[in-house]
Design an enzyme around this catalytic site. Structure first.
Site, short mmCIF file in Angstrom:
data_model
loop_
_atom_site.label_atom_id
_atom_site.label_comp_id
_atom_site.label_asym_id
_atom_site.label_seq_id
_atom_site.Cartn_x
_atom_site.Cartn_y
_atom_site.Cartn_z
N HIS A 56 9.45 -15.61 -0.60
CA HIS A 56 8.22 -14.87 -0.94
C HIS A 56 8.04 -14.85 -2.45
CE1 HIS A 56 7.89 -12.36 3.04
NE2 HIS A 56 7.88 -13.67 3.23
N GLU A 58 7.39 -12.50 -4.51
CA GLU A 58 8.09 -11.41 -5.21
C GLU A 58 9.57 -11.75 -5.43
OE1 GLU A 58 6.22 -11.22 -2.44
OE2 GLU A 58 5.61 -9.15 -2.03
N CYS A 86 6.39 -6.90 1.55
CA CYS A 86 6.98 -6.66 2.87
C CYS A 86 8.26 -5.84 2.68
CB CYS A 86 7.29 -7.99 3.55
SG CYS A 86 8.68 -8.86 2.79
N CYS A 89 10.97 -7.66 0.47
CA CYS A 89 10.68 -7.64 -0.97
C CYS A 89 10.79 -6.22 -1.52
CB CYS A 89 9.30 -8.22 -1.24
SG CYS A 89 9.23 -9.99 -0.85
ZN ZN Z 1 8.02 -10.25 1.03
#
Ligand code: ZN
Length: 147
Positions: A56, A58, A86, A89
């Protein structure tokens, strides 16, 4: 002189990253990390390209910023991310003790808020910055995938 370094200014940079993800066929989420009005990390979602569910935007920015700073804690740093993080993260951001998180669109299904994931008590959160732009990009992406 007017301060150009607003949340919108930096969120536009994160949106540019999200556009890059879009162009690669990745779910369009972009992130940057800023310290003292300087961008020290920029990234976008690469889960398809890397075959890695942890890639991801992040996660990549957290790693890049820690490398840049030469320390694991993201003190005085602000993360700008186009979509609500999410729980993975949010968990990583918890460990980073990041000072501030600014995100664009809410993720009603898989965002950390609906999942009940806690951020670090030191972390301030601002939401809804350029949320429409981020949400439109997501919508465009999923419509293009259906064609
Ligand atoms: Zn994430």
């Amino acid at each position: 002189m007017e301060n150009i370094f607003t949340d919108e200014y930096f969120m536009k940079k994160a949106l540019q990253e999200a556009e890059m993800a879009f162009d690669k066929g990745e779910i369009p989420v972009g992130a940057i990390i800023v310290v003292n009005n300087t961008i020290i990390a920029r990234s976008h979602n690469l889960t398809e390209m890397l075959h890695d569910v942890t890639a991801h935007a992040e996660m990549q920015s957290i790693t890049a910023a820690a490398n840049f700073l030469g320390g694991k804690y993201l003190k005085d740093c602000t993360l700008y991310v186009t979509l609500e993080p999410c729980q993975m993260c949010a968990g990583a951001l918890y460990w980073s003790q990041i000072t501030k998180i600014v995100f664009g669109a809410r993720d009603e299904q898989r965002g950390f808020m609906v999942m009940g994931t806690k951020l670090h008590p030191k972390t301030a959160v601002v939401s809804g910055v350029m949320a429409n732009e981020a949400a439109d990009l997501m919508k465009r992406f999923f419509i293009s995938r259906r064609k």
